[in-house]
Design a protein around this motif. Structure first.
Motif, PDB file in Angstrom:
ATOM      1  N   GLN A 251       0.803  -1.048  -0.028  1.00  0.00           N
ATOM      2  CA  GLN A 251       0.175  -0.005  -0.201  1.00  0.00           C
ATOM      3  C   GLN A 251       0.580   1.322  -0.057  1.00  0.00           C
ATOM      4  O   GLN A 251       0.285   2.288  -0.411  1.00  0.00           O
ATOM      5  CB  GLN A 251      -0.793   0.034   1.181  1.00  0.00           C
ATOM      6  CG  GLN A 251      -1.888  -1.178   1.182  1.00  0.00           C
ATOM      7  CD  GLN A 251      -2.588  -0.992   2.317  1.00  0.00           C
ATOM      8  OE1 GLN A 251      -2.765  -0.433   3.270  1.00  0.00           O
ATOM      9  NE2 GLN A 251      -3.816  -1.603   2.478  1.00  0.00           N
TER      10      GLN A 251
ATOM     11  N   LEU B  71      -2.108   5.145  -5.982  1.00  0.00           N
ATOM     12  CA  LEU B  71      -1.426   3.765  -6.413  1.00  0.00           C
ATOM     13  C   LEU B  71      -2.178   2.754  -6.316  1.00  0.00           C
ATOM     14  O   LEU B  71      -2.077   1.684  -7.080  1.00  0.00           O
ATOM     15  CB  LEU B  71      -0.301   3.821  -5.287  1.00  0.00           C
ATOM     16  CG  LEU B  71       0.636   2.450  -5.365  1.00  0.00           C
ATOM     17  CD1 LEU B  71       1.452   2.557  -6.730  1.00  0.00           C
ATOM     18  CD2 LEU B  71       1.585   2.454  -4.182  1.00  0.00           C
ATOM     19  N   MET B  72      -3.119   2.599  -5.272  1.00  0.00           N
ATOM     20  CA  MET B  72      -3.983   1.169  -5.019  1.00  0.00           C
ATOM     21  C   MET B  72      -5.011   1.374  -6.309  1.00  0.00           C
ATOM     22  O   MET B  72      -5.535   0.171  -6.656  1.00  0.00           O
ATOM     23  CB  MET B  72      -4.925   1.529  -3.686  1.00  0.00           C
ATOM     24  CG  MET B  72      -3.698   1.424  -2.388  1.00  0.00           C
ATOM     25  SD  MET B  72      -2.736   0.194  -2.436  1.00  0.00           S
ATOM     26  CE  MET B  72      -3.518  -1.099  -2.011  1.00  0.00           C
TER      27      MET B  72
ATOM     28  N   GLY C 177      -4.555   1.993  -9.405  1.00  0.00           N
ATOM     29  CA  GLY C 177      -4.025   1.466 -10.575  1.00  0.00           C
ATOM     30  C   GLY C 177      -4.191   2.332 -11.831  1.00  0.00           C
ATOM     31  O   GLY C 177      -4.375   1.783 -12.955  1.00  0.00           O
TER      32      GLY C 177
ATOM     33  N   THR D 235      -3.857   5.480 -14.758  1.00  0.00           N
ATOM     34  CA  THR D 235      -2.871   5.797 -15.835  1.00  0.00           C
ATOM     35  C   THR D 235      -2.943   7.436 -16.146  1.00  0.00           C
ATOM     36  O   THR D 235      -4.034   7.732 -16.436  1.00  0.00           O
ATOM     37  CB  THR D 235      -2.962   5.126 -17.019  1.00  0.00           C
ATOM     38  OG1 THR D 235      -3.048   3.488 -16.670  1.00  0.00           O
ATOM     39  CG2 THR D 235      -1.910   5.355 -18.214  1.00  0.00           C
TER      40      THR D 235
ATOM     41  N   LYS E 297       0.913   2.870 -17.644  1.00  0.00           N
ATOM     42  CA  LYS E 297       0.596   2.518 -16.123  1.00  0.00           C
ATOM     43  C   LYS E 297       1.765   2.239 -15.365  1.00  0.00           C
ATOM     44  O   LYS E 297       1.503   2.984 -14.458  1.00  0.00           O
ATOM     45  CB  LYS E 297      -0.355   1.263 -16.353  1.00  0.00           C
ATOM     46  CG  LYS E 297      -0.753   0.973 -14.928  1.00  0.00           C
ATOM     47  CD  LYS E 297      -1.744  -0.198 -14.986  1.00  0.00           C
ATOM     48  CE  LYS E 297      -2.236  -0.429 -13.756  1.00  0.00           C
ATOM     49  NZ  LYS E 297      -3.421  -1.807 -13.739  1.00  0.00           N
ATOM     50  N   GLU E 298       2.866   1.575 -15.985  1.00  0.00           N
ATOM     51  CA  GLU E 298       4.135   1.581 -15.296  1.00  0.00           C
ATOM     52  C   GLU E 298       4.928   2.698 -14.818  1.00  0.00           C
ATOM     53  O   GLU E 298       5.048   3.185 -13.840  1.00  0.00           O
ATOM     54  CB  GLU E 298       5.186   0.615 -16.256  1.00  0.00           C
ATOM     55  CG  GLU E 298       6.329   0.318 -15.489  1.00  0.00           C
ATOM     56  CD  GLU E 298       6.102  -0.676 -14.165  1.00  0.00           C
ATOM     57  OE1 GLU E 298       6.999  -0.674 -13.316  1.00  0.00           O
ATOM     58  OE2 GLU E 298       5.181  -1.216 -13.992  1.00  0.00           O
TER      59      GLU E 298
ATOM     60  N   THR F 256       2.633   4.677 -12.068  1.00  0.00           N
ATOM     61  CA  THR F 256       3.144   4.091 -10.658  1.00  0.00           C
ATOM     62  C   THR F 256       4.566   4.476 -10.185  1.00  0.00           C
ATOM     63  O   THR F 256       4.624   4.670  -9.165  1.00  0.00           O
ATOM     64  CB  THR F 256       3.061   2.477 -10.860  1.00  0.00           C
ATOM     65  OG1 THR F 256       1.926   1.895 -11.528  1.00  0.00           O
ATOM     66  CG2 THR F 256       3.476   1.701  -9.759  1.00  0.00           C
TER      67      THR F 256
ATOM     68  N   LYS G  59       3.953  -5.122  -9.272  1.00  0.00           N
ATOM     69  CA  LYS G  59       2.427  -4.386  -9.674  1.00  0.00           C
ATOM     70  C   LYS G  59       1.665  -5.724  -9.043  1.00  0.00           C
ATOM     71  O   LYS G  59       0.365  -5.196  -8.910  1.00  0.00           O
ATOM     72  CB  LYS G  59       2.260  -4.315 -11.158  1.00  0.00           C
ATOM     73  CG  LYS G  59       2.764  -5.470 -12.100  1.00  0.00           C
ATOM     74  CD  LYS G  59       2.297  -5.415 -13.511  1.00  0.00           C
ATOM     75  CE  LYS G  59       2.878  -6.516 -14.427  1.00  0.00           C
ATOM     76  NZ  LYS G  59       2.995  -6.284 -15.876  1.00  0.00           N
ATOM     77  N   ASP G  60       1.958  -6.863  -9.037  1.00  0.00           N
ATOM     78  CA  ASP G  60       1.111  -8.041  -8.603  1.00  0.00           C
ATOM     79  C   ASP G  60       0.744  -7.805  -6.969  1.00  0.00           C
ATOM     80  O   ASP G  60      -0.339  -8.047  -6.585  1.00  0.00           O
ATOM     81  CB  ASP G  60       1.494  -9.245  -8.944  1.00  0.00           C
ATOM     82  CG  ASP G  60       1.665  -9.690 -10.445  1.00  0.00           C
ATOM     83  OD1 ASP G  60       0.700  -9.073 -11.017  1.00  0.00           O
ATOM     84  OD2 ASP G  60       2.482 -10.437 -10.987  1.00  0.00           O
TER      85      ASP G  60
ATOM     86  N   ILE H 171       0.793  -5.070  -5.350  1.00  0.00           N
ATOM     87  CA  ILE H 171       0.099  -3.774  -5.243  1.00  0.00           C
ATOM     88  C   ILE H 171      -1.233  -4.355  -5.572  1.00  0.00           C
ATOM     89  O   ILE H 171      -2.342  -3.806  -4.892  1.00  0.00           O
ATOM     90  CB  ILE H 171       0.631  -2.803  -6.256  1.00  0.00           C
ATOM     91  CG1 ILE H 171       2.089  -2.210  -5.608  1.00  0.00           C
ATOM     92  CG2 ILE H 171      -0.532  -1.447  -5.821  1.00  0.00           C
ATOM     93  CD1 ILE H 171       2.589  -0.984  -6.540  1.00  0.00           C
ATOM     94  N   ALA H 172      -1.544  -4.921  -6.696  1.00  0.00           N
ATOM     95  CA  ALA H 172      -2.846  -5.351  -7.138  1.00  0.00           C
ATOM     96  C   ALA H 172      -3.764  -6.212  -6.166  1.00  0.00           C
ATOM     97  O   ALA H 172      -4.964  -6.199  -6.294  1.00  0.00           O
ATOM     98  CB  ALA H 172      -2.977  -5.675  -8.759  1.00  0.00           C
TER      99      ALA H 172
END
Length: 520
Positions: free
Chosen positions: A114, A224-225, A227, A229, A235-236, A239, A514-515, A517-518
């Motif tokens: 988070q 951030l949470m 996700g 753009t 998106k990267e 982030t 990213k995984d 965070i997601a």
């Protein structure tokens, strides 16, 4: 004399009593050794192995485990000292496993994503596995294993708690260590803050207390949470913008004064803040940067970008106090500017110096006929240059002075066209102000001194005048590329100095993927 001796003798018992009280007080402050540690652990675990456990037996194994783990600890000396001073008392095992505290703490560690941080840094899985062994009455087979696991869990918990609390309260990276031109007072974690973590009685309350609560941080965290753009970014890249600016918000370098001046370099803007609100804002021009065309981005990062390579004209990050202003300033032209610009112009136009009001000095004496000098062939260090006050002076009509080692200041400018440009990294390093008179009014307030400044700035034949400010005004020159505006809308700015890239390089090994965070 006799009376004096009697007084001295009568004072001795009192001093002895005070000494004893002090000794008892010191002794009582020290953690008592748990003589019933084995029985207590047996009652909690129902594992008979623990019946024979003693503090002395644990201490011997604890010392060995500390030595074996030294290379894995961020602060081995502090952790070792803490347990030595507390007679190797297993405070986490005894006081926090069986009431559920460690499970709660592990959940905080697992949710580090988070904050954009990799949960694996805080060893939640290893902690849970060890805790499970204690809660399984057949999980630990013999006394040596019991001692080893107690020590292992204690050290693991201590190290993870320190690392987690330091990350959230102070950030993962020290800006002073990664940036060449960073001169802002920034507090870093020390032994006092780390020991406070280890001594916390209510660990949940403590961890709740250190969660960043700055509205800016919470809005970047939400983004951030979520996700999302940002426009024009992948998106990267979005982030990465968020995580580097969240790291900046964790640094303890924020103004504490109720009223201050703040310049954000990538936004090319100055604000005067009072009680959390901007009472004045204006466009500014800052120093030229290494990445003005935004050719380098966070997406194209490689390992070599970790090294900060500032362009010579970049405005430094700093904090100081505005102590005075100079109205109608003279400009003592730096040698670098004189050799690369002034002498080049003078070589092409013999009257350039007189037209710009620039005097030439040799050995401290003014040169009477500088237009007769062959500027293309003289030594670059032979002369000094000073620009007289006036409409052409590069510092304009006023400059605001504050102590710093970079020889920068805030100032007026005759070159007003720069303020109409979107990319305003155009100066030699100082900060040019879009409305310097408005800043003077905020600092001096209405009254005779401000009236004197306005009058002096309008004079045709001005003289330099230095005026002390009535109350020194804090000034912060910062670098922030992503923030939430007053409407809660996220603003992004190009990384004109490439400082995001440098920070990301050092931060990357600590970041969640990213995984992770997601999944939160």
């Amino acid at each position: 004399m006799i009376l004096s001796n009697i007084k001295k003798k009568s004072a001795l018992p009192m001093l002895f009593t005070l000494f004893c009280i002090l000794a008892l007080t010191i002794q009582s402050c020290k953690k008592k050794i748990r003589s019933d540690m084995g029985d207590e652990l047996y009652k909690k675990t129902q594992n008979k192995v623990f019946k024979d456990a003693t503090p002395e037996g644990l201490a011997e194994v604890f010392k060995q485990v500390l030595v074996a783990n030294k290379g894995k600890l961020a602060n081995p000396n502090l952790i070792t000292s803490f347990y030595v001073q507390n007679d190797y008392d297993p405070v986490f095992v005894m006081d926090h496993i069986f009431n559920g505290d460690v499970d709660i703490i592990s959940n905080y560690f697992e949710k580090a994503g988070q904050h954009g941080l990799d949960p694996k840094m805080f060893k939640a899985d290893q902690i849970k596995q060890l805790v499970a062994k204690f809660k399984d009455k057949r999980g630990i087979k013999n006394l040596d294993e019991a001692y080893h696991d107690i020590a292992e869990l204690e050290i693991l918990m201590a190290n993870s708690l320190i690392n987690y609390s330091s990350a959230l309260e102070y950030g993962m990276v020290s800006p002073r260590k990664i940036y060449s031109r960073y001169f802002t007072a920034t507090k870093r974690p020390d032994s006092t803050s780390m020991l406070k973590t280890l001594r916390a009685q209510n660990l949940k309350a403590y961890l709740d207390s250190i969660q960043p609560k700055d509205p800016q941080y919470l809005m970047l965290q939400k983004a951030l949470m979520g996700g999302g753009t940002a426009k024009g970014m992948t998106k990267e890249e979005t982030t990465r913008y968020l995580v580097v600016n969240m790291e900046r918000l964790r640094w303890k370098n924020k103004p504490k004064e109720p009223k201050y001046v703040i310049v954000n370099i990538p936004d090319y803007r100055l604000d005067v803040m009072e009680n959390g609100h901007s009472i004045l804002n204006m466009k500014v021009v800052v120093g030229e940067g290494r990445n003005m065309d935004n050719a380098n981005t966070l997406i194209e990062y490689d390992e070599s970008d970790k090294k900060d390579r500032p362009f010579s004209r970049e405005t430094p990050q700093l904090n100081s106090m505005i102590h005075s202003v100079q109205v109608n300033p003279e400009w003592n032209i730096p040698k670098s500017i004189a050799s690369k610009e002034i002498m080049v112009e003078a070589a092409q136009d013999p009257y350039y110096l007189s037209n710009k009001g620039i005097d030439v000095y040799e050995n401290g004496k003014i040169v009477e006929d500088p237009e007769t000098i062959d500027w293309g062939s003289v030594s670059k260090d032979q002369f000094e240059f000073k620009q007289r006050p006036g409409n052409d002076n590069s510092l304009g009509k006023i400059k605001f002075l504050f102590n710093n080692n970079s020889s920068v200041y805030l100032h007026d400018t005759p070159a007003k066209s720069g303020f109409s440009q979107t990319m305003r990294a155009l100066s030699h390093g100082c900060v040019r102000l879009g409305d310097p008179q408005a800043l003077a009014k905020v600092i001096f307030g209405d009254g005779p001194t401000y009236d004197k400044i306005v009058k002096a700035m309008s004079e045709d034949n001005p003289e330099p005048t230095t005026i002390a400010v009535p109350k020194k005004m804090p000034v912060y020159i910062t670098y922030v590329t992503c923030w939430a505006d007053s409407n809660g809308t996220l603003q992004y700015r190009p990384d004109v100095y490439g400082l995001d890239i440098v920070l990301y390089g050092h931060l990357q090994k600590f970041l969640a993927n990213k995984d992770q965070i997601a999944a939160l």
